[in-house]
Design an enzyme around this catalytic site. Structure first.
Site, short mmCIF file in Angstrom:
data_model
loop_
_atom_site.label_atom_id
_atom_site.label_comp_id
_atom_site.label_asym_id
_atom_site.label_seq_id
_atom_site.Cartn_x
_atom_site.Cartn_y
_atom_site.Cartn_z
N CYS A 1 -13.52 30.68 29.71
CA CYS A 1 -15.02 30.72 28.92
C CYS A 1 -14.62 29.70 27.74
CB CYS A 1 -15.00 32.30 28.36
SG CYS A 1 -16.04 32.18 26.90
N CYS B 1 -15.90 33.91 21.26
CA CYS B 1 -15.99 34.82 22.32
C CYS B 1 -15.48 35.98 21.80
CB CYS B 1 -15.54 34.50 23.69
SG CYS B 1 -15.66 35.57 24.72
N SER C 1 22.63 49.99 38.55
CA SER C 1 21.49 49.90 39.48
C SER C 1 22.01 49.46 40.96
CB SER C 1 20.38 49.20 39.17
OG SER C 1 19.48 49.07 39.89
N LEU C 2 21.10 49.22 41.96
CA LEU C 2 21.55 48.57 43.36
C LEU C 2 20.65 47.34 43.52
CD1 LEU C 2 21.57 51.85 45.21
CD2 LEU C 2 23.53 50.51 44.92
N ASP D 1 14.44 59.25 46.14
CA ASP D 1 13.41 58.74 45.02
C ASP D 1 13.30 59.86 43.79
OD1 ASP D 1 11.81 56.95 44.05
OD2 ASP D 1 9.96 57.42 44.97
N CYS E 1 -19.83 32.92 30.90
CA CYS E 1 -18.99 33.89 30.61
C CYS E 1 -19.89 35.08 30.51
CB CYS E 1 -18.42 33.57 29.16
SG CYS E 1 -17.62 35.14 28.19
N TYR F 1 21.00 65.84 44.14
CA TYR F 1 22.10 65.55 45.15
C TYR F 1 23.17 64.38 44.39
CZ TYR F 1 19.71 66.61 49.57
OH TYR F 1 19.14 67.00 50.71
N GLU G 1 21.23 62.15 42.02
CA GLU G 1 19.82 62.02 41.53
C GLU G 1 18.92 63.36 41.51
OE1 GLU G 1 19.21 58.85 41.83
OE2 GLU G 1 17.12 58.70 41.99
N CYS H 1 -19.91 36.38 26.47
CA CYS H 1 -20.61 35.59 25.25
C CYS H 1 -21.66 34.53 25.73
CB CYS H 1 -19.66 35.10 24.30
SG CYS H 1 -18.69 33.56 25.19
N LYS I 1 18.18 56.82 50.09
CA LYS I 1 18.15 56.47 48.80
C LYS I 1 17.06 57.58 48.25
CE LYS I 1 17.54 52.62 45.67
NZ LYS I 1 16.38 53.11 44.63
N GLU J 1 23.47 56.39 53.48
CA GLU J 1 22.96 57.53 52.89
C GLU J 1 21.44 57.34 52.31
OE1 GLU J 1 26.17 58.02 50.37
OE2 GLU J 1 25.08 57.66 48.66
N LYS K 1 15.39 48.75 51.52
CA LYS K 1 14.34 49.59 51.17
C LYS K 1 13.18 49.61 52.37
CE LYS K 1 13.88 50.75 47.32
NZ LYS K 1 13.71 50.10 46.15
N ASP L 1 7.69 51.59 43.13
CA ASP L 1 8.82 50.93 43.51
C ASP L 1 8.74 49.88 44.14
OD1 ASP L 1 9.74 52.95 41.80
OD2 ASP L 1 10.76 53.98 43.45
S1 IVH Z 1 24.38 54.57 44.29
C1 IVH Z 1 26.85 51.93 41.49
N1 IVH Z 1 23.23 56.28 46.03
O1 IVH Z 1 18.73 54.40 43.23
C2 IVH Z 1 25.63 52.36 42.32
N2 IVH Z 1 21.88 55.25 44.21
O2 IVH Z 1 18.12 51.37 42.83
C3 IVH Z 1 25.06 53.88 41.88
N3 IVH Z 1 19.79 56.32 44.19
O3 IVH Z 1 20.14 53.98 40.07
C4 IVH Z 1 23.95 53.96 42.79
N4 IVH Z 1 19.92 57.59 45.90
O4 IVH Z 1 19.16 56.52 40.71
C5 IVH Z 1 23.08 55.51 44.87
N5 IVH Z 1 22.42 57.46 47.65
C6 IVH Z 1 22.24 56.96 46.44
C7 IVH Z 1 21.25 57.04 45.78
C8 IVH Z 1 20.75 56.20 44.75
C9 IVH Z 1 19.29 57.12 44.85
C10 IVH Z 1 19.13 55.76 42.90
C11 IVH Z 1 20.02 55.72 41.71
C12 IVH Z 1 20.06 54.60 41.61
C13 IVH Z 1 18.77 53.76 42.01
C14 IVH Z 1 19.26 52.01 42.34
#
Ligand code: IVH
Length: 711
Positions: free
Chosen positions: A446, A452, A92-93, A129, A428, A233, A183, A431, A127, A125, A323, A43
């Site tokens: 090469c 080759c 995604s974030l 994994d 090389c 969660y 998650e 070859c 994140k 909160e 991150k 990641d």
């Molecule tokens: S919020 C609209 N909250 O991280 C935003 N995502 O890198 C929706 N993840 O796809 C995501 N903990 O799979 C949110 N406390 C958290 C999270 C979280 C893990 C994951 C989730 C998301 C990814 C993005």
């Protein structure tokens, strides 16, 4: 180009090359990460590359590729589960890596909302994994569970999700439609126990809890999922028939009351300082949590502000993931080996004593090129304090930057006195042709070309690989075998295989893994790829600098192979209208353009292409007709001091409906939105006959999403 090369120092040509390279790696990593449960990038390294891509795009907005990975969320779902379209996209974030990124995030939020002087409240909160899952409840009953997939279409894993113990199957007092997102993860203890069990039965060992969770949820037999210790969660929601709250914090509280597990480290924070202090607090607890987290997520608390902030193509503007930094490990460099690539590049690879880096066992690392080993980057600048890398050295390895892990530094204090600097080979190793290094190029190649065997075999392996012809049953091993037998020397030979060697293959029966059935399967697989889309065919040719992304750009531009061939013939002199036409493609730069023109005008290479084309039916590119908003493609100019929305909001609202925002009025302008005090731009619009709207007319228009009287 190495990731060590700072974005600020890239010139346009380097940036262009780098964007193409990054998009390819990220595209590949996306499909591996989401579809294979065995990622090629950690990641942290994925994030680093993604950030680099974004940074280059923001420095050179014009070079951004049309189908840039920044606009994609994940990868297409695997084909084994039923597909389900998400009613509300699963996003995604965006990532932040240091305090400044978080301060900038807060500033952006405040600017868009027009609250420069206020303190914004956020929810922070952990994140988690794991992998995200969307749970749809109808009238309180769990109805459907869907993975994220590519954010728009996911996989139906309902049967499996039902087996996860802390996912409520019924909830009381819920809106009639309620989609809860969160998650799925596996605790570290459960992960270790699972791997012990797996080892005992000689089954697959998972490299980290995230992969174990993903592999366990995406089982075709839900009994297997049931036997795996998964947890969930909840932290977000999708489609809801009535709003569940007015703030993020209260929403989480509501999720808890519905019966979901929510994370105890969820905290309301005022302003970036408090966010960062909660990040530090969570970082300190990280090792004792008992489950993996890879950062802290910050979300704007007020949901009406979230609404106003809206989304970029794949990420919300109201949230950011802060991150944790990438992990580094020390190990012993046993030897340096030279690999010969498809284009003849001699790439030094460090063979390492296997070491665990962030949950992945690493035994190889790239050493890039001769200069890198010597302690210089591709511009000749000193790196690692000028220390060279030698066989027998102790080195620091990290997985943050490329498909193959990298060496960040060498511990010279542990070097033995008899160690000798590494001598880069001038021949090389495959070859024995001499290698040459053109001035200004950091790579030695090469000169053997297709004579080759390493280059020829790699070229053929690329030809049949995923993203190219993707021929089932024809992998590196088989290509190598057919090459050695003299059956496949160039791509066209693959399509002649059945006619020429059918009996030969049968004679291979029970030797080298071939039987009648596998041979027939192979011939069928080859036959099924005789008809191929233009972009895949172009990518398969393995032209230098032409990856999947740029092959698609070329295919979209030229539409048919005949048209492309004709233009490449005409562009031979690297000037004239066909050359300018090639160079005008957004995302195609001079290096790439030259490579394509040259391959089509090199007699030997051209013969190989022509031989192949004779075997194929190449599908023309079909225009994608986007049936979107009526504002799609319109050019809008905002002028005057806007009173009903901030300038950022205005821009966001226009882009949301597919319009482009421009700073100046011209014949190309479709609409001018004018606030009080508008001057020359409004005047010019009237002169040019461009429609001018007031702010409130604009807001009405986008609310109605109807342009019928605007044009
Ligand atoms: S919020 C609209 N909250 O991280 C935003 N995502 O890198 C929706 N993840 O796809 C995501 N903990 O799979 C949110 N406390 C958290 C999270 C979280 C893990 C994951 C989730 C998301 C990814 C993005």
């Amino acid at each position: 180009m190495s990731e060590d090369h700072p974005v600020e120092k890239l010139d346009k040509m380097q940036a262009e090359k780098e964007l193409i390279r990054l998009n390819e790696i990220l595209d590949r990593a996306n499909s591996d990460y989401y579809s294979n449960d065995a990622p090629i990038l950690s990641d942290a390294e994925y994030d680093t590359l993604k950030k680099r891509n974004l940074d280059i795009e923001s420095r050179f907005p014009n070079l951004k590729l049309k189908n840039s990975v920044s606009d994609k969320i994940g990868s297409k779902p695997s084909s084994t589960f039923k597909k389900i379209k998400h009613t509300v996209k699963m996003l995604s974030l965006a990532n932040g890596f240091d305090e400044q990124d978080i301060i900038d995030f807060d500033q952006r939020v405040k600017k868009i909302l027009g609250f420069e002087d206020r303190v914004i409240s956020y929810v922070a909160e952990p994140k988690i994994d794991g992998l995200s899952l969307s749970l749809k409840y109808i009238d309180g009953k769990l109805f459907q569970a869907t993975t994220r997939g590519d954010g728009e279409v996911g996989e139906n894993v309902t049967e499996n999700a039902i087996t996860i113990q802390n996912i409520p199957k019924y909830i009381h007092n819920a809106p009639s439609i309620l989609e809860i997102r969160g998650e799925v993860y596996m605790s570290l203890n459960d992960f270790n126990e699972l791997n012990i069990k797996q080892k005992n039965i000689d089954a697959k060992i998972f490299s980290n809890p995230r992969n174990a969770a993903a592999g366990s949820l995406r089982q075709l037999d839900s009994k297997v999922t049931a036997s795996r210790p998964l947890k969930f969660y909840a932290y977000a929601w999708g489609e809801v028939s009535t709003p569940i709250s007015d703030t993020q914090y209260n929403a989480i509280d509501r999720l808890r009351k519905f019966g979901f597990s929510t994370n105890d480290l969820t905290k309301k924070c005022y302003g970036p300082k408090e966010l960062i202090s909660h990040y530090d607090n969570i970082s300190n607890k990280r090792a004792d949590l008992g489950y993996d987290i890879d950062g802290v997520v910050y979300k704007v608390d007020n949901l009406s502000y979230q609404d106003r902030l809206g989304f970029r193509s794949t990420t919300p503007r109201w949230a950011i993931a802060h991150k944790f930094p990438a992990e580094i490990a020390q190990t012993w460099l046993e030897s340096i080996e030279i690999q010969v690539g498809r284009t003849g590049a001699l790439s030094p690879v460090a063979r390492l004593k296997p070491v665990n880096v962030g949950g992945v066992i690493v035994s190889n690392a790239t050493l890039h090129n001769e200069d890198y080993i010597k302690g210089k980057d591709s511009k000749g600048n000193i790196i690692r304090g000028g220390n060279d890398i030698r066989e027998g050295d102790w080195v620091y390895v990290y997985r943050a930057g490329d498909v193959i892990p990298k060496i960040s530094d060498v511990d010279v204090s542990k070097r033995i006195s008899t160690s000798k600097p590494y001598t880069f080979p001038s021949f090389c190793p495959e070859c024995s042709s001499p290698s040459e290094r053109i001035e200004g190029d950091s790579v030695a190649r090469c000169i053997g070309g297709i004579t080759c065997p390493a280059q020829a075999v790699q070229g053929l392996a690329h030809f049949v690989s995923r993203g190219a012809f993707d021929i089932d049953g024809l992998g590196n091993k088989q290509i190598e075998q057919f090459y050695q037998l003299g059956w496949v020397k160039e791509p066209a030979d693959i399509f002649k295989l059945k006619l020429r060697y059918e009996n030969g293959i049968k004679r291979l029966e029970n030797r080298d893994g071939w039987g009648q059935k596998s041979a027939n399967n192979l011939f069928n697989a080859i036959e099924s790829k005789r008809t191929i889309p233009l972009n895949k065919m172009l990518y398969a040719l393995g032209i230098r600098h032409v990856g999947e992304t740029s092959a698609t750009l070329l295919s979209k531009h030229y539409k048919s192979f005949d048209n492309l061939k004709k233009s490449m013939n005409e562009a031979k002199s690297l000037e004239g209208s066909s050359w300018s036409d090639l160079m005008s493609i957004d995302g195609v730069g001079e290096i790439l353009a030259k490579a394509v023109v040259q391959i089509f005008n090199n007699p030997a290479q051209r013969q190989i292409i022509d031989n192949l084309v004779e075997e194929l039916v190449i599908e023309n590119e079909i225009e994608n007709i986007v049936s979107g908003s009526p504002l799609e493609g319109m050019v809008v100019v905002f002028t005057g001091s806007l009173e009903l929305m901030t300038r950022s909001e205005a821009k966001i609202s226009a882009e949301k409906f597919g319009a482009k925002v421009s700073g100046s009025v011209s014949k190309k302008t479709d609409l001018v939105v004018s606030g009080p005090g508008a001057g020359s731009k409004e005047k010019k619009a009237i002169e040019l006959g461009v429609k001018v709207l007031s702010e409130s007319e604009w807001l009405k228009l986008i609310n109605l999403n109807n342009l019928s009287d605007a044009k």
